[in-house]
Motif scaffolding. Structure first.
Motif, PDB file in Angstrom:
ATOM      1  N   GLU A   1      10.619 -34.559  49.500  1.00  0.00           N
ATOM      2  CA  GLU A   1      10.590 -33.245  50.147  1.00  0.00           C
ATOM      3  C   GLU A   1      10.912 -32.147  49.148  1.00  0.00           C
ATOM      4  O   GLU A   1      10.337 -31.048  49.211  1.00  0.00           O
ATOM      5  N   ARG A   2      11.820 -32.429  48.229  1.00  0.00           N
ATOM      6  CA  ARG A   2      12.179 -31.441  47.201  1.00  0.00           C
ATOM      7  C   ARG A   2      10.958 -31.049  46.376  1.00  0.00           C
ATOM      8  O   ARG A   2      10.737 -29.875  46.078  1.00  0.00           O
ATOM      9  N   HIS A   3      10.160 -32.021  45.987  1.00  0.00           N
ATOM     10  CA  HIS A   3       8.933 -31.719  45.259  1.00  0.00           C
ATOM     11  C   HIS A   3       8.040 -30.773  46.069  1.00  0.00           C
ATOM     12  O   HIS A   3       7.461 -29.822  45.525  1.00  0.00           O
ATOM     13  N   CYS A   4       7.919 -31.039  47.353  1.00  0.00           N
ATOM     14  CA  CYS A   4       7.081 -30.199  48.216  1.00  0.00           C
ATOM     15  C   CYS A   4       7.600 -28.759  48.248  1.00  0.00           C
ATOM     16  O   CYS A   4       6.823 -27.797  48.187  1.00  0.00           O
ATOM     17  N   GLN A   5       8.917 -28.613  48.348  1.00  0.00           N
ATOM     18  CA  GLN A   5       9.514 -27.278  48.356  1.00  0.00           C
ATOM     19  C   GLN A   5       9.194 -26.525  47.061  1.00  0.00           C
ATOM     20  O   GLN A   5       8.872 -25.329  47.089  1.00  0.00           O
ATOM     21  N   LEU A   6       9.249 -27.233  45.942  1.00  0.00           N
ATOM     22  CA  LEU A   6       8.980 -26.587  44.657  1.00  0.00           C
ATOM     23  C   LEU A   6       7.511 -26.193  44.533  1.00  0.00           C
ATOM     24  O   LEU A   6       7.186 -25.135  43.979  1.00  0.00           O
ATOM     25  N   ILE A   7       6.631 -27.013  45.037  1.00  0.00           N
ATOM     26  CA  ILE A   7       5.198 -26.683  45.004  1.00  0.00           C
ATOM     27  C   ILE A   7       4.926 -25.423  45.821  1.00  0.00           C
ATOM     28  O   ILE A   7       4.206 -24.517  45.384  1.00  0.00           O
TER      29      ILE A   7
ATOM     30  N   LEU B   1       9.934 -24.159  36.888  1.00  0.00           N
ATOM     31  CA  LEU B   1       9.167 -24.799  37.954  1.00  0.00           C
ATOM     32  C   LEU B   1       8.015 -25.614  37.372  1.00  0.00           C
ATOM     33  O   LEU B   1       7.752 -26.751  37.789  1.00  0.00           O
ATOM     34  N   TYR B   2       7.318 -25.011  36.401  1.00  0.00           N
ATOM     35  CA  TYR B   2       6.228 -25.733  35.745  1.00  0.00           C
ATOM     36  C   TYR B   2       6.713 -27.044  35.153  1.00  0.00           C
ATOM     37  O   TYR B   2       6.071 -28.091  35.289  1.00  0.00           O
ATOM     38  N   GLU B   3       7.844 -26.999  34.493  1.00  0.00           N
ATOM     39  CA  GLU B   3       8.354 -28.194  33.824  1.00  0.00           C
ATOM     40  C   GLU B   3       8.776 -29.260  34.831  1.00  0.00           C
ATOM     41  O   GLU B   3       8.526 -30.449  34.638  1.00  0.00           O
ATOM     42  N   VAL B   4       9.414 -28.832  35.912  1.00  0.00           N
ATOM     43  CA  VAL B   4       9.861 -29.790  36.924  1.00  0.00           C
ATOM     44  C   VAL B   4       8.662 -30.452  37.599  1.00  0.00           C
ATOM     45  O   VAL B   4       8.687 -31.652  37.916  1.00  0.00           O
ATOM     46  N   LEU B   5       7.591 -29.674  37.804  1.00  0.00           N
ATOM     47  CA  LEU B   5       6.430 -30.201  38.517  1.00  0.00           C
ATOM     48  C   LEU B   5       5.461 -30.953  37.618  1.00  0.00           C
ATOM     49  O   LEU B   5       4.562 -31.653  38.122  1.00  0.00           O
ATOM     50  N   ARG B   6       5.626 -30.833  36.304  1.00  0.00           N
ATOM     51  CA  ARG B   6       4.685 -31.474  35.385  1.00  0.00           C
ATOM     52  C   ARG B   6       4.536 -32.984  35.638  1.00  0.00           C
ATOM     53  O   ARG B   6       3.414 -33.507  35.640  1.00  0.00           O
ATOM     54  N   PRO B   7       5.633 -33.740  35.861  1.00  0.00           N
ATOM     55  CA  PRO B   7       5.482 -35.196  36.049  1.00  0.00           C
ATOM     56  C   PRO B   7       4.703 -35.584  37.307  1.00  0.00           C
ATOM     57  O   PRO B   7       4.211 -36.715  37.384  1.00  0.00           O
ATOM     58  N   ILE B   8       4.605 -34.692  38.283  1.00  0.00           N
ATOM     59  CA  ILE B   8       3.873 -35.036  39.510  1.00  0.00           C
ATOM     60  C   ILE B   8       2.541 -34.293  39.581  1.00  0.00           C
ATOM     61  O   ILE B   8       1.920 -34.225  40.653  1.00  0.00           O
ATOM     62  N   THR B   9       2.079 -33.748  38.474  1.00  0.00           N
ATOM     63  CA  THR B   9       0.814 -33.037  38.414  1.00  0.00           C
ATOM     64  C   THR B   9      -0.239 -33.904  37.742  1.00  0.00           C
ATOM     65  O   THR B   9      -0.002 -34.464  36.667  1.00  0.00           O
ATOM     66  N   VAL B  10      -1.397 -34.032  38.372  1.00  0.00           N
ATOM     67  CA  VAL B  10      -2.494 -34.803  37.776  1.00  0.00           C
ATOM     68  C   VAL B  10      -3.046 -34.007  36.597  1.00  0.00           C
ATOM     69  O   VAL B  10      -3.423 -32.846  36.752  1.00  0.00           O
ATOM     70  N   PRO B  11      -3.083 -34.591  35.389  1.00  0.00           N
ATOM     71  CA  PRO B  11      -3.588 -33.851  34.224  1.00  0.00           C
ATOM     72  C   PRO B  11      -5.023 -33.387  34.422  1.00  0.00           C
ATOM     73  O   PRO B  11      -5.846 -34.109  34.998  1.00  0.00           O
TER      74      PRO B  11
ATOM     75  N   GLU C   1       7.068 -23.085  46.547  1.00  0.00           N
ATOM     76  CA  GLU C   1       7.695 -21.961  45.858  1.00  0.00           C
ATOM     77  C   GLU C   1       6.789 -21.444  44.741  1.00  0.00           C
ATOM     78  O   GLU C   1       6.600 -20.226  44.593  1.00  0.00           O
ATOM     79  N   LEU C   2       6.208 -22.340  43.970  1.00  0.00           N
ATOM     80  CA  LEU C   2       5.296 -21.915  42.912  1.00  0.00           C
ATOM     81  C   LEU C   2       4.076 -21.219  43.501  1.00  0.00           C
ATOM     82  O   LEU C   2       3.636 -20.173  42.982  1.00  0.00           O
ATOM     83  N   ALA C   3       3.545 -21.744  44.582  1.00  0.00           N
ATOM     84  CA  ALA C   3       2.388 -21.130  45.223  1.00  0.00           C
ATOM     85  C   ALA C   3       2.709 -19.727  45.742  1.00  0.00           C
ATOM     86  O   ALA C   3       1.890 -18.812  45.641  1.00  0.00           O
ATOM     87  N   ARG C   4       3.910 -19.555  46.301  1.00  0.00           N
ATOM     88  CA  ARG C   4       4.314 -18.221  46.783  1.00  0.00           C
ATOM     89  C   ARG C   4       4.350 -17.227  45.631  1.00  0.00           C
ATOM     90  O   ARG C   4       3.864 -16.096  45.759  1.00  0.00           O
ATOM     91  N   ARG C   5       4.926 -17.646  44.521  1.00  0.00           N
ATOM     92  CA  ARG C   5       5.043 -16.729  43.388  1.00  0.00           C
ATOM     93  C   ARG C   5       3.675 -16.364  42.801  1.00  0.00           C
ATOM     94  O   ARG C   5       3.470 -15.235  42.350  1.00  0.00           O
ATOM     95  N   GLU C   6       2.764 -17.329  42.819  1.00  0.00           N
ATOM     96  CA  GLU C   6       1.465 -17.088  42.188  1.00  0.00           C
ATOM     97  C   GLU C   6       0.388 -16.680  43.172  1.00  0.00           C
ATOM     98  O   GLU C   6      -0.751 -16.416  42.778  1.00  0.00           O
TER      99      GLU C   6
END
Length: 484
Positions: free
Chosen positions: A50-56, A12-22, A58-63
């Protein structure tokens, strides 16, 4: 098990890295448009699908993190702020469907109103009513019941026909007045607390022009004939210049006349723009100068004027300077008494060499009643009264005492604060102001039991919790205040 459950957290981290502000980027900190509030989110995501939103989510739920959806950050309060994950919606800005015959569109919630106006114009369509600016995203407008003006026109949320949401559990749901109506009515003024709005089905109308007439009237002449003034046109807005004791009456109606754009020397002239801002800087040290500036501004805006233009160009004005602002909604029938109380207070302040010095103009607008649970126009025709203190060149100005007196008077007249603007009310206050407040809380607890979408603003004002308090607020103001 869903497909998302099967994705390892590291993936998840890797997939979201390109849309994350450094974190090293200057954009990793959020500052609102008025430069009044700032925060440093744990991470800022800029999803493009929408897929990006779902992944975000999902990461928030886990953390166990909070997710806050933010548009362009025009809200002058800490409503967009979070210490958790921030999800910027501005790349979710596509027009998905247009129905010219039935007069509705389906559009992603991250589109700005400016962009939406341009898209609608291609189909000879327009929004029914618009506020004083079009910088905000549609999602931000909807979740705060933002308004335009017109005593027979509802807040913009009343034009929403349906929503598509991502809920905290990851499910994608649609809602409307007939399909999951409680979720719908809670979401169209939901402060982002019910879920992530993906798209909005919005009622529109044929492209139209407005003819606006402006004239300056003495305060008491305007207030004495207030009911006639407000009902004389479809969209009436008042600009009150307290230092000059004058009110600029702006009356607009639909028209088929040829376009004749406004020529507003006050706002359009670079000389006037810089002159006013420079004088406001000096007035930080010589407060009495504010009276001269207010009278000067009223003189610049005086005289009769007629303009005909495409609707949103008439609805919108140029805010120009960053500012502190407070806006409250009162029952329409209380308008005259409330304005007279404000007038008496401000006249007393301006007569006192050490009195408070309000900036200009005080904006007065109107809206029809509605049934949206948290809409400030719920159950009553409404007058909106907004006060500002400019921040010339972004510098700090005194405002707290001024706003405190203003809000006390508005509260005395059964006022409800604009949700996007800073205020001090808490759940017990809102239970007295909104008959369905507890129904709203119930829906939030049903669809988001763990509070994924409850940032500090929602926790404070809806659930009564407050943490990490700085000078009575969760987030520090971007600029320190001058001595007040």
């Amino acid at each position: 098990m869903s497909q998302l459950d099967a994705i390892p957290t590291e993936a998840l981290y890797e997939v979201l890295r390109p849309i994350t502000v450094p974190q090293s980027s200057k954009d990793a900190r959020f500052i609102n448009w008025g430069r009044t509030f700032a925060c440093s989110p744990l991470a800022i995501f800029e999803p493009e699908s929408e897929r990006h939103c779902q992944l975000i989510l999902e990461l928030a739920r886990r953390e166990g993190k909070v997710v806050r959806a933010v548009g362009v950050g025009h809200s002058p309060s800490d409503l967009p702020c979070t210490s958790g994950y921030m999800l910027r919606t501005t790349k979710l800005d596509r027009l998905l469907e247009v129905n010219v015959d039935k007069l509705y569109v389906v559009v992603q919630a991250g589109i700005t109103l400016d962009a939406l106006h341009a898209q609608l114009a291609k189909y000879a369509l327009a929004m029914i009513n618009v506020g004083s600016i079009s910088d905000q995203t549609l999602g931000g407008i909807v979740t705060t019941a933002t308004h335009g003006t017109g005593i027979n026109y509802g807040v913009i949320s009343t034009h929403v026909m349906a929503l598509t949401l991502l809920l905290a559990d990851g499910s994608r749901v649609s809602c409307s007045r007939t399909d999951r109506p409680d979720l719908f009515i809670a979401s169209v003024c939901g402060l982002g607390g019910t879920g992530l709005i993906l798209d909005v089905t919005l009622q529109v109308e044929r492209l139209f022009r407005l003819r606006e007439a402006q004239e300056m009237l003495p305060f008491h002449n305007c207030i004495r004939n207030l009911h006639s003034v407000v009902h004389a046109s479809q969209h009436v807005r008042l600009w009150w210049f307290p230092a000059a004791d004058q009110v600029r009456v702006c009356s607009a109606d639909r028209s088929v006349e040829p376009c004749r754009p406004a020529e507003n020397w006050f706002w359009d002239s670079l000389l006037a723009y810089h002159a006013i801002q420079f004088l406001l800087v000096i007035a930080r040290y010589i407060p009495s100068l504010n009276l001269f500036i207010g009278r000067f501004a009223a003189w610049l805006a005086s005289g009769r004027a007629i303009a005909v233009d495409v609707s949103h160009r008439i609805f919108n004005v140029d805010c120009r300077f960053p500012q502190h602002t407070s806006e409250w909604a009162i029952p329409y029938e209380n308008t005259r008494a409330c304005l007279e109380d404000l007038h008496a207070w401000l006249q007393k302040e301006m007569a006192d060499p050490c009195g408070l010095r309000p900036h200009f103009p005080i904006e007065i607008r109107f809206s029809d009643s509605d049934d949206i649970w948290l809409s400030p126009s719920n159950g009553r025709k409404t007058c909106w009264i907004g006060i500002i203190q400019y921040k010339p060149y972004g510098l700090a100005v005194p405002y707290k005492k001024l706003f405190s007196h203003f809000e006390t008077i508005l509260a005395r007249h059964d006022g409800r604060p604009h949700w996007a603007k800073a205020h001090g009310l808490r759940p017990n206050d809102f239970r007295l102001l909104y008959p369905r407040f507890d129904d709203f809380v119930r829906v939030l607890e049903e669809v988001d039991p763990k509070g994924m979408f409850r940032n500090e603003y929602v926790q404070r004002h809806i659930f009564g919790r407050q943490e990490k308090v700085f000078n009575g607020r969760v987030f520090k103001r971007f600029q320190p205040s001058v001595r007040q």
